[in-house]
Design a protein around this motif. Structure first.
Motif, short mmCIF file in Angstrom:
data_model
loop_
_atom_site.label_atom_id
_atom_site.label_comp_id
_atom_site.label_asym_id
_atom_site.label_seq_id
_atom_site.Cartn_x
_atom_site.Cartn_y
_atom_site.Cartn_z
N TYR A 109 -5.08 20.32 68.33
CA TYR A 109 -5.54 20.61 69.66
C TYR A 109 -4.89 19.79 70.65
CZ TYR A 109 -9.08 22.32 72.88
OH TYR A 109 -9.61 22.79 74.25
N GLY A 110 -4.51 18.65 70.24
CA GLY A 110 -3.71 18.01 71.24
C GLY A 110 -2.58 18.71 72.00
N ASN A 111 -1.70 19.16 70.61
CA ASN A 111 -0.47 19.88 71.01
C ASN A 111 -0.75 21.12 72.06
OD1 ASN A 111 1.03 18.03 69.69
ND2 ASN A 111 0.95 19.16 67.75
N VAL A 112 -1.85 21.73 71.61
CA VAL A 112 -2.12 22.80 72.29
C VAL A 112 -2.46 22.80 73.73
CG1 VAL A 112 -4.10 24.56 72.70
CG2 VAL A 112 -3.23 24.24 70.27
N LEU A 113 -3.15 21.59 74.06
CA LEU A 113 -3.48 21.00 75.64
C LEU A 113 -2.30 20.92 76.36
CD1 LEU A 113 -6.65 18.88 75.10
CD2 LEU A 113 -6.43 21.35 75.75
N ARG A 114 -1.10 20.34 75.62
CA ARG A 114 0.14 20.20 76.48
C ARG A 114 0.80 21.38 76.54
NH1 ARG A 114 0.12 15.43 73.29
NH2 ARG A 114 0.91 16.24 71.26
N ASP A 115 0.62 22.24 75.76
CA ASP A 115 1.26 23.55 75.93
C ASP A 115 0.51 24.44 77.00
OD1 ASP A 115 3.56 23.14 74.31
OD2 ASP A 115 2.82 24.55 72.86
N VAL A 169 3.87 26.62 66.05
CA VAL A 169 2.91 26.29 64.87
C VAL A 169 2.05 25.01 65.27
CG1 VAL A 169 2.46 25.81 62.38
CG2 VAL A 169 4.24 27.60 63.09
N TYR A 170 0.89 25.18 65.52
CA TYR A 170 -0.06 23.80 65.91
C TYR A 170 -0.50 23.26 64.66
CZ TYR A 170 0.51 25.93 70.70
OH TYR A 170 0.92 26.36 71.79
N TYR A 171 -1.27 24.19 63.98
CA TYR A 171 -2.09 23.60 62.72
C TYR A 171 -1.33 23.46 61.80
CZ TYR A 171 -6.02 23.23 59.58
OH TYR A 171 -6.79 22.78 58.61
N HIS A 172 -1.25 22.32 61.06
CA HIS A 172 -0.48 21.88 59.90
C HIS A 172 -1.33 21.30 58.79
CE1 HIS A 172 3.41 22.72 61.60
NE2 HIS A 172 3.17 22.15 62.55
#
Length: 208
Positions: A109-115, A169-172
């Motif tokens: 979710y942190g990566n999503v917010l940056r994108d 890909v966000y969720y690993h």
């Protein structure tokens, strides 16, 4: 005398110790820091809120029941009050301590917010848009959309991210707890996507 200041440094030191003990899978330390806070007069609902945060930040989908149990503990504290509510919080912190750990969702979710910050103006792909009017249909809204339930695999060869994020890909998921099964399911979905792409490619070749 228990050193404590609800708005000062010791307040944050103790909640930090509780959170980090849970994260490190140490139920005894978690119970100790919980007891220190409660006996010093901390608001039990504040602790309950922080415990809920631990469930979503440090356990996540490795054990989805963690969030439900922590919400139930919050409700129990609110319903029966103190001191009986202490045991509900104790149950929650021990459960979180021994639960499998994963911050995969928190990181995703942190990566999503940056994108999102960088792509807030990206258009929704036409095939994903709703088309309630003839004009919208004429503009191509909804054209090419594939209803997954109509497919045997339930997975269509369809891009659902904006073009600029096509292969993102966000969720690993980890191999911890339920996330191990989620990882296996995601790998299966990837295989189904590849199979659908191959089938679509074959159909296009026939048509040409």
């Amino acid at each position: 005398i228990l050193l404590y200041d609800k708005s000062g440094e010791e307040h944050y030191n103790l909640i930090s110790a509780l959170h980090k003990s849970v994260r490190n899978s140490d139920p005894d330390a978690a119970l100790y820091w919980l007891g220190r806070m409660l006996e010093a007069g901390e608001d039990p609902l504040y602790i309950a809120r922080r415990v809920v945060r631990m469930a979503v930040e440090d356990i996540g989908l490795a054990d989805p029941n963690a969030l439900s149990l922590c919400m139930a503990a919050r409700d129990a504290v609110d319903f029966i009050g103190m001191p009986e509510g202490n045991l509900a919080l104790a149950q929650a912190v021990v459960y979180l301590s021994v639960a499998p750990k994963s911050n995969a969702l928190y990181t995703a979710y942190g990566n999503v917010l940056r994108d999102v910050e960088q792509t807030a103006a990206e258009a929704v792909p036409l095939h994903l848009r709703n088309a309630p009017t003839k004009l919208m249909k004429g503009l191509g809204y909804g054209r090419g959309y594939q209803y997954a339930h109509d497919l045997d695999s339930k997975v269509a060869d369809m891009q659902c991210l904006p073009d600029s994020l096509r292969d993102r890909v966000y969720y690993h998921p980890t191999n911890e707890g339920i996330e191990k099964r989620i990882r296996e399911r995601m790998n299966e979905i990837k295989r189904l996507h590849s199979r659908a792409q191959s089938a679509d490619s074959g159909e296009r070749k026939k048509e040409s």
